[in-house]
Design a protein around this motif. Sequence first.
Motif, PDB file in Angstrom:
ATOM      1  N   THR A   6       0.838  -1.192   0.000  1.00 20.23           N
ATOM      2  CA  THR A   6       0.000   0.000   0.000  1.00 20.23           C
ATOM      3  C   THR A   6       0.877   1.248   0.000  1.00 20.23           C
ATOM      4  O   THR A   6       2.094   1.166   0.250  1.00 20.23           O
ATOM      5  CB  THR A   6      -0.895   0.029   1.243  1.00 20.23           C
ATOM      6  N   ALA A   7       0.268   2.386  -0.219  1.00 22.64           N
ATOM      7  CA  ALA A   7       1.010   3.651  -0.172  1.00 22.64           C
ATOM      8  C   ALA A   7       1.648   3.831   1.204  1.00 22.64           C
ATOM      9  O   ALA A   7       2.813   4.246   1.310  1.00 22.64           O
ATOM     10  CB  ALA A   7       0.091   4.824  -0.503  1.00 22.64           C
ATOM     11  N   ALA A   8       0.911   3.513   2.253  1.00 27.37           N
ATOM     12  CA  ALA A   8       1.459   3.649   3.605  1.00 27.37           C
ATOM     13  C   ALA A   8       2.649   2.722   3.807  1.00 27.37           C
ATOM     14  O   ALA A   8       3.646   3.107   4.433  1.00 27.37           O
ATOM     15  CB  ALA A   8       0.376   3.370   4.644  1.00 27.37           C
ATOM     16  N   GLN A   9       2.570   1.509   3.281  1.00 28.64           N
ATOM     17  CA  GLN A   9       3.684   0.570   3.410  1.00 28.64           C
ATOM     18  C   GLN A   9       4.906   1.048   2.626  1.00 28.64           C
ATOM     19  O   GLN A   9       6.041   0.890   3.084  1.00 28.64           O
ATOM     20  CB  GLN A   9       3.255  -0.823   2.935  1.00 28.64           C
ATOM     21  N   LEU A  10       4.689   1.631   1.452  1.00 28.81           N
ATOM     22  CA  LEU A  10       5.804   2.165   0.669  1.00 28.81           C
ATOM     23  C   LEU A  10       6.475   3.327   1.391  1.00 28.81           C
ATOM     24  O   LEU A  10       7.709   3.403   1.458  1.00 28.81           O
ATOM     25  CB  LEU A  10       5.319   2.609  -0.712  1.00 28.81           C
TER      26      LEU A  10
END
Length: 116
Positions: free
Chosen positions: A11-15
């Motif tokens: 996800t964007a948060a994980q990236l």
Amino acid sequence: MTTTDPHDVPTAAQLVAAVRDFLQTDVLPGVEGRVRFHTRVAINVLGMVEREIELGPAQAAEHARRLADLGVADDAELAAAIRDGRLQDGAALTAALEAAVRAKLEVANPGYLTSG
């Protein structure tokens, strides 16, 4: 993430978290001076982005609910209502303002919320 989300993992948060972790773990220990300072700034910014991605949607919904409860549509109308005396100082207004500031700090710097 739900099965209808158009994006795969990560996800964007994980990236964002991965880049933040890389900077903190691999880059920061090897740099000094100005580059070290800017790396620390970048780590902090990425932390803010990560928290906003995670917390932002729920915070926005809660903020909209608080504004509606006060009878205003947005922050500008809230400020005008306070300035013009249309909203009286009271428990509901104070609670709404405190919650708004708390939400901002939860994203910007949650460390400020810890009692010391």
